[in-house]
Design a protein around this motif. Structure first.
Motif, PDB file in Angstrom:
ATOM      1  N   GLY A  62       0.797  -1.213   0.000  1.00 35.30           N
ATOM      2  CA  GLY A  62       0.000   0.000   0.000  1.00 35.30           C
ATOM      3  C   GLY A  62       0.831   1.264   0.000  1.00 35.30           C
ATOM      4  O   GLY A  62       0.292   2.374  -0.043  1.00 35.30           O
ATOM      5  N   GLY A  63       2.146   1.086   0.052  1.00 30.92           N
ATOM      6  CA  GLY A  63       3.028   2.251   0.012  1.00 30.92           C
ATOM      7  C   GLY A  63       3.250   2.732  -1.417  1.00 30.92           C
ATOM      8  O   GLY A  63       2.710   2.171  -2.379  1.00 30.92           O
ATOM      9  N   GLY A  64       4.050   3.756  -1.556  1.00 28.98           N
ATOM     10  CA  GLY A  64       4.328   4.314  -2.872  1.00 28.98           C
ATOM     11  C   GLY A  64       5.260   3.430  -3.686  1.00 28.98           C
ATOM     12  O   GLY A  64       5.822   2.454  -3.198  1.00 28.98           O
ATOM     13  N   VAL A  65       5.422   3.781  -4.962  1.00 23.92           N
ATOM     14  CA  VAL A  65       6.312   3.058  -5.873  1.00 23.92           C
ATOM     15  C   VAL A  65       7.643   3.805  -5.933  1.00 23.92           C
ATOM     16  O   VAL A  65       7.665   5.043  -6.004  1.00 23.92           O
ATOM     17  CB  VAL A  65       5.689   2.934  -7.274  1.00 23.92           C
ATOM     18  N   THR A  66       8.734   3.055  -5.913  1.00 21.23           N
ATOM     19  CA  THR A  66      10.052   3.687  -5.851  1.00 21.23           C
ATOM     20  C   THR A  66      10.316   4.580  -7.059  1.00 21.23           C
ATOM     21  O   THR A  66      10.610   5.761  -6.931  1.00 21.23           O
ATOM     22  CB  THR A  66      11.152   2.615  -5.759  1.00 21.23           C
ATOM     23  N   PHE A  67      10.224   4.012  -8.249  1.00 21.09           N
ATOM     24  CA  PHE A  67      10.405   4.810  -9.473  1.00 21.09           C
ATOM     25  C   PHE A  67       9.074   4.813 -10.218  1.00 21.09           C
ATOM     26  O   PHE A  67       8.878   4.052 -11.170  1.00 21.09           O
ATOM     27  CB  PHE A  67      11.531   4.240 -10.338  1.00 21.09           C
ATOM     28  N   ALA A  68       8.159   5.628  -9.752  1.00 22.41           N
ATOM     29  CA  ALA A  68       6.785   5.602 -10.249  1.00 22.41           C
ATOM     30  C   ALA A  68       6.709   6.057 -11.708  1.00 22.41           C
ATOM     31  O   ALA A  68       7.339   7.038 -12.105  1.00 22.41           O
ATOM     32  CB  ALA A  68       5.913   6.505  -9.383  1.00 22.41           C
ATOM     33  N   ALA A  69       5.921   5.304 -12.486  1.00 19.07           N
ATOM     34  CA  ALA A  69       5.692   5.675 -13.886  1.00 19.07           C
ATOM     35  C   ALA A  69       4.760   6.866 -13.949  1.00 19.07           C
ATOM     36  O   ALA A  69       3.793   6.964 -13.184  1.00 19.07           O
ATOM     37  CB  ALA A  69       5.087   4.498 -14.648  1.00 19.07           C
TER      38      ALA A  69
END
Length: 201
Positions: free
Chosen positions: A79-86
């Motif tokens: 549920g956390g964020g994405v490291t290298f978000a698209a």
């Protein structure tokens, strides 16, 4: 150079620049990739840890609880964020008109050298029936993935090919490098050949 029209024995004169050009794999690859990328939406979007909905409060005390963690919005947690978000972006690649036409001519020339181009006087069906189109293609002895190119494809022809998963119909204006590369053979009418020459010459 001259190409034979199947079924009649007549010949049609074609330009060496369009049907006898040297094949350039690098050019064709660049144009095919650019054409396919132009169709990509580029709308994929993911959230970084700063964009995820959740508190940034430290989840537990620093010591005594095992691993040391901060906010639960960190990428390590579900549920956390994405490291290298698209993020939404364009995949378009610039290909100028001269390169595009040269690649189309190179593809047609290679198909011609491999004997995968069949020229006919005309190609149409009387009614919008799949069986009629299948019979015509069987007479021409084309492969499983034929591409039919006419000067102006009729509605009956489009409707007849609609239920055949590996048969494509294009008019000259709708011809593209991906459909040419992906076909086993190309059936072109004599009028379409002349129109293609005017376009690519």
């Amino acid at each position: 150079m001259e190409l034979t029209i199947k079924g009649s024995g007549n010949k049609v004169s074609v330009s060496e620049a369009v049907f006898g050009r040297e094949f350039s794999q690098d050019l064709v690859h660049q144009v095919v990739v650019a054409y396919r990328n132009a169709g990509r939406a580029g709308t994929k979007a993911q959230k970084t840890r700063s964009e995820v909905n959740g508190t940034t409060k430290k989840s537990k005390k620093q010591k005594g609880g095992g691993a040391r963690h901060g906010a639960l919005t960190a990428p390590i947690f579900i549920g956390g964020g994405v490291t290298f978000a698209a993020k939404p972006r364009s995949f378009a690649q610039k290909v100028n008109r001269k390169m595009y036409r040269a690649a189309m001519a190179a593809i047609l020339s290679e198909l011609n050298r491999q004997g995968r181009i069949t020229i006919v006087e005309g190609f149409d069906v009387d009614a919008a029936k799949t069986s009629g189109l299948v019979a015509k293609l069987k007479d021409l002895e084309v492969g499983k993935r034929p591409l039919i190119v006419t000067e102006e494809a009729s509605e009956n022809l489009f409707l007849s090919a609609r239920n055949l998963p590996y048969v494509e119909v294009r008019d000259v204006q709708g011809l593209d490098p991906v459909s040419l590369v992906g076909s086993d053979s190309v059936v072109i009418t004599a009028d379409a050949v002349k129109k293609i020459e005017e376009w690519l010459a």
